[in-house]
Design an enzyme around this catalytic site. Structure first.
Site, PDB file in Angstrom:
ATOM      1  N   GLY A  31     -12.020 -37.868 -12.003  1.00 54.07           N
ATOM      2  CA  GLY A  31     -13.325 -38.422 -12.350  1.00 54.07           C
ATOM      3  C   GLY A  31     -13.512 -38.615 -13.848  1.00 54.07           C
ATOM      4  O   GLY A  31     -12.580 -38.996 -14.575  1.00 54.07           O
ATOM      5  N   ASP A  33     -13.981 -36.405 -16.075  1.00 58.82           N
ATOM      6  CA  ASP A  33     -13.194 -35.390 -16.793  1.00 58.82           C
ATOM      7  C   ASP A  33     -11.806 -35.951 -17.120  1.00 58.82           C
ATOM      8  O   ASP A  33     -11.352 -35.927 -18.283  1.00 58.82           O
ATOM      9  CB  ASP A  33     -13.093 -34.152 -15.879  1.00 58.82           C
ATOM     10  CG  ASP A  33     -12.572 -32.907 -16.574  1.00 58.82           C
ATOM     11  OD1 ASP A  33     -12.356 -32.949 -17.793  1.00 58.82           O
ATOM     12  OD2 ASP A  33     -12.384 -31.887 -15.873  1.00 58.82           O
TER      13      ASP A  33
END
Ligand code: AR6
Length: 171
Positions: A31, A33
């Site tokens: 995602g 991150d």
């Protein structure tokens, strides 16, 4: 403080501080991150490892936030926070709100004047768009006045953008 929402990619958002929807390990993931780590380069992971060693050896707790340098990103700081994982039964909206509040606290301590958030918890951690948007907007709006001039939500899908825009329109 102005608060707005845009459809786009957080990694290229011009802001002093970019918020990362991380996990407790702070060692990266998928995602947003993964996208932030990929764009920032290895300096971000190295900074996260130092935080784990020096400050949070057992991992960053849900609802807490911590800042690091931002590597190759144009931002000055990345502020890492960990949302509750709804898919694992962590359904406390207060903890999700804490993510935003603590990020704003940390940004204020750093002297940041602009901050950009993703929709924390609304991906792998399973929060539905309307709830993620309501909790996020309420938390940012009710944060005590600080030196932050602009808080922006950078949403990666039309569905999330619409949910955040609807919440902001209610203000
Ligand atoms: N810019 C803005 N938003 C993005 C971007 C981007 N480049 N990429 C994804 N999103 P998620 P979570 C959106 O899963 O739910 C990670 O593996 C995405 O579409 O990134 O808090 C961590 O390591 C979604 O709307 O975060 C954790 O293990 C939103 O960002 C876990 O996922 C949040 O989705 C955290 O899950």
């Amino acid at each position: 403080m102005s608060i707005d929402a845009v459809l786009g990619d957080l990694t290229t958002e011009p802001a002093d501080a970019l918020v990362n929807a991380a996990n407790s390990t702070l060692l990266g993931g998928g995602g947003v991150d993964g996208a932030l780590h990929a764009a920032a380069g290895p300096a971000l992971l190295a900074a996260c490892r130092r935080i784990r060693k020096q400050q949070w050896p057992d991992g960053l707790p849900v609802g807490e936030a911590v800042a690091t340098e931002a590597g190759n990103l144009s931002a000055r700081w990345v502020i890492h926070t960990v949302g509750p994982n709804r898919n694992r039964g962590q359904d406390d909206e207060g903890l999700l709100a804490n993510c935003y509040t603590r990020c704003l606290d940390v940004a204020t301590e750093l002297g940041a004047t602009t901050i950009a958030f993703p929709a924390i918890g609304a991906g792998a951690y399973g929060w539905d768009a309307p709830t993620a948007a309501r909790v996020a907007v309420d938390a940012v709006v009710s944060h005590p006045r600080s030196g932050i001039h602009r808080a922006r939500f950078v949403l990666f899908s039309q569905r999330l953008y619409d949910a955040f825009a609807a919440e902001l329109a209610r203000l």
